[in-house]
Design a protein around this motif. Sequence first.
Motif, PDB file in Angstrom:
ATOM      1  N   GLU A  15       0.813  -1.211   0.000  1.00 53.41           N
ATOM      2  CA  GLU A  15       0.000   0.000   0.000  1.00 53.41           C
ATOM      3  C   GLU A  15       0.845   1.258   0.000  1.00 53.41           C
ATOM      4  O   GLU A  15       1.795   1.385   0.770  1.00 53.41           O
ATOM      5  CB  GLU A  15      -0.915  -0.014   1.221  1.00 53.41           C
ATOM      6  N   VAL A  16       0.491   2.169  -0.895  1.00 51.75           N
ATOM      7  CA  VAL A  16       1.078   3.507  -0.919  1.00 51.75           C
ATOM      8  C   VAL A  16      -0.034   4.493  -0.589  1.00 51.75           C
ATOM      9  O   VAL A  16      -1.088   4.492  -1.232  1.00 51.75           O
ATOM     10  CB  VAL A  16       1.679   3.847  -2.297  1.00 51.75           C
ATOM     11  N   ILE A  17       0.200   5.335   0.411  1.00 49.83           N
ATOM     12  CA  ILE A  17      -0.789   6.331   0.807  1.00 49.83           C
ATOM     13  C   ILE A  17      -0.297   7.714   0.394  1.00 49.83           C
ATOM     14  O   ILE A  17       0.832   8.105   0.712  1.00 49.83           O
ATOM     15  CB  ILE A  17      -1.042   6.292   2.328  1.00 49.83           C
ATOM     16  N   LYS A  67       3.476   7.813   1.914  1.00 49.02           N
ATOM     17  CA  LYS A  67       3.764   6.779   2.906  1.00 49.02           C
ATOM     18  C   LYS A  67       3.680   5.411   2.243  1.00 49.02           C
ATOM     19  O   LYS A  67       2.803   5.170   1.411  1.00 49.02           O
ATOM     20  CB  LYS A  67       2.767   6.843   4.065  1.00 49.02           C
ATOM     21  N   GLY A  68       4.580   4.517   2.627  1.00 48.02           N
ATOM     22  CA  GLY A  68       4.542   3.152   2.109  1.00 48.02           C
ATOM     23  C   GLY A  68       5.351   2.998   0.839  1.00 48.02           C
ATOM     24  O   GLY A  68       5.958   3.947   0.334  1.00 48.02           O
ATOM     25  N   THR A  77       0.224  -3.598  -6.182  1.00 49.04           N
ATOM     26  CA  THR A  77       0.313  -2.235  -5.656  1.00 49.04           C
ATOM     27  C   THR A  77      -1.068  -1.603  -5.502  1.00 49.04           C
ATOM     28  O   THR A  77      -1.853  -1.560  -6.451  1.00 49.04           O
ATOM     29  CB  THR A  77       1.186  -1.354  -6.568  1.00 49.04           C
ATOM     30  N   LEU A  78      -1.337  -1.121  -4.303  1.00 42.25           N
ATOM     31  CA  LEU A  78      -2.569  -0.399  -3.990  1.00 42.25           C
ATOM     32  C   LEU A  78      -2.206   1.038  -3.627  1.00 42.25           C
ATOM     33  O   LEU A  78      -1.338   1.273  -2.784  1.00 42.25           O
ATOM     34  CB  LEU A  78      -3.294  -1.066  -2.817  1.00 42.25           C
ATOM     35  N   ILE A  79      -2.876   1.994  -4.267  1.00 40.50           N
ATOM     36  CA  ILE A  79      -2.656   3.417  -3.973  1.00 40.50           C
ATOM     37  C   ILE A  79      -3.920   3.973  -3.327  1.00 40.50           C
ATOM     38  O   ILE A  79      -5.016   3.848  -3.881  1.00 40.50           O
ATOM     39  CB  ILE A  79      -2.344   4.212  -5.253  1.00 40.50           C
ATOM     40  N   ARG A  80      -3.757   4.594  -2.147  1.00 42.27           N
ATOM     41  CA  ARG A  80      -4.875   5.276  -1.486  1.00 42.27           C
ATOM     42  C   ARG A  80      -4.588   6.775  -1.489  1.00 42.27           C
ATOM     43  O   ARG A  80      -3.535   7.202  -1.004  1.00 42.27           O
ATOM     44  CB  ARG A  80      -5.055   4.799  -0.046  1.00 42.27           C
ATOM     45  N   ILE A  81      -5.513   7.544  -2.009  1.00 49.84           N
ATOM     46  CA  ILE A  81      -5.371   9.001  -2.034  1.00 49.84           C
ATOM     47  C   ILE A  81      -6.330   9.585  -1.017  1.00 49.84           C
ATOM     48  O   ILE A  81      -7.551   9.404  -1.125  1.00 49.84           O
ATOM     49  CB  ILE A  81      -5.654   9.565  -3.435  1.00 49.84           C
ATOM     50  N   LYS A  82      -5.779  10.279  -0.012  1.00 47.87           N
ATOM     51  CA  LYS A  82      -6.593  10.865   1.045  1.00 47.87           C
ATOM     52  C   LYS A  82      -6.676  12.365   0.831  1.00 47.87           C
ATOM     53  O   LYS A  82      -5.658  13.061   0.792  1.00 47.87           O
ATOM     54  CB  LYS A  82      -5.991  10.534   2.414  1.00 47.87           C
ATOM     55  N   GLY A  83      -7.897  12.854   0.675  1.00 45.03           N
ATOM     56  CA  GLY A  83      -8.114  14.264   0.393  1.00 45.03           C
ATOM     57  C   GLY A  83      -8.838  14.434  -0.929  1.00 45.03           C
ATOM     58  O   GLY A  83      -8.955  13.503  -1.727  1.00 45.03           O
ATOM     59  N   ILE A 100      -6.446   1.634  -7.305  1.00 47.89           N
ATOM     60  CA  ILE A 100      -6.384   2.991  -6.761  1.00 47.89           C
ATOM     61  C   ILE A 100      -7.696   3.281  -6.053  1.00 47.89           C
ATOM     62  O   ILE A 100      -8.771   3.075  -6.628  1.00 47.89           O
ATOM     63  CB  ILE A 100      -6.146   4.041  -7.865  1.00 47.89           C
ATOM     64  N   GLU A 101      -7.610   3.765  -4.810  1.00 46.14           N
ATOM     65  CA  GLU A 101      -8.788   4.204  -4.077  1.00 46.14           C
ATOM     66  C   GLU A 101      -8.637   5.689  -3.769  1.00 46.14           C
ATOM     67  O   GLU A 101      -7.656   6.097  -3.159  1.00 46.14           O
ATOM     68  CB  GLU A 101      -8.967   3.405  -2.786  1.00 46.14           C
ATOM     69  N   ILE A 102      -9.607   6.485  -4.212  1.00 49.96           N
ATOM     70  CA  ILE A 102      -9.576   7.934  -4.010  1.00 49.96           C
ATOM     71  C   ILE A 102     -10.653   8.269  -2.983  1.00 49.96           C
ATOM     72  O   ILE A 102     -11.843   8.153  -3.259  1.00 49.96           O
ATOM     73  CB  ILE A 102      -9.816   8.682  -5.332  1.00 49.96           C
ATOM     74  N   GLU A 103     -10.222   8.675  -1.794  1.00 51.45           N
ATOM     75  CA  GLU A 103     -11.157   8.894  -0.688  1.00 51.45           C
ATOM     76  C   GLU A 103     -11.714  10.318  -0.736  1.00 51.45           C
ATOM     77  O   GLU A 103     -11.707  11.057   0.243  1.00 51.45           O
ATOM     78  CB  GLU A 103     -10.467   8.593   0.634  1.00 51.45           C
ATOM     79  N   GLY A 104     -12.175  10.704  -1.895  1.00 48.01           N
ATOM     80  CA  GLY A 104     -12.729  12.019  -2.171  1.00 48.01           C
ATOM     81  C   GLY A 104     -13.108  12.055  -3.631  1.00 48.01           C
ATOM     82  O   GLY A 104     -13.425  11.014  -4.211  1.00 48.01           O
TER      83      GLY A 104
END
Length: 281
Positions: A15-17, A67-68, A77-83, A100-104
Amino acid sequence: MSEVMSELVSEAMSEVILILKREIDIKLEADVITPDSFAGKNAEEIGNLSVWQGPKTCPLSDFFEVKGSGGSSAAETLIRIKGDAIRVKRIGEGMSAGKIEIEGSAGMHVGSGMKGGEILVYGDADSWAGMELLGGLLHIKGNAGDHVGCAYRGKWHGMKGGRIVIEGSARHQLGGGMDGGEILVEGNVEGFCGIRQNGGLIVVKGRALRGVGAEMAAGTIVVGGVIERFSPGFEYTDMVDGFTHGEVELPGIFKKFTGDYAISKRAKGVLYAAADANSEL
């Protein structure tokens, strides 16, 4: 893929944040935000990848805390985008695998030219989402802008494969020039849904405005709500009880039309309109 299976797959990935540091004024061109680009890199290397802002390039770390580390391959590879990334364009462009998960919300061109993998947008997506998609899944939990799954300006062929799911509504020219794949919209669409469609499936559970299937040569469109201004080049063929296509099942009675004969007498497009919502057709 079920939610449980998706969670199990995600747990096995590196995971990459990405945490947005500040509000972005001039929009970023960030096609480097893909599992393909992040695979095999640590946080510092990922942060050093270049993005465009206007006429200049900047390191990704100017805008995101990283991070990560990426997995050994894109698929791992999993990418989480916060914001809120509504001003970040081209996220996931051309990606071949991974998630890819985009938390916005997501900016323009999210998932453009995507070949495989999965992008999950928890908010809205700006225009050109899934442009010329080739494979994979683009899942938007909010609303989408114009030109979802379309061909880019000056081209004739839009998405050729994969799947786009929109839990909200979409705007104009959804699926324009579409050659294959599936687009499912839980809400409504605006003008010219499926314009110049050459293949594939579009399902709109809500209503549609004018020009549905205009210049359509092949493929299938299903509209579960009212079509407010029906295209004149379609001819009624018969009534059908329910619609089924692979995993897509819609109950109810549909009026079946073929066209668009305003463009070609050999047109093979098929349009299904819910009978109870379109009694005047």
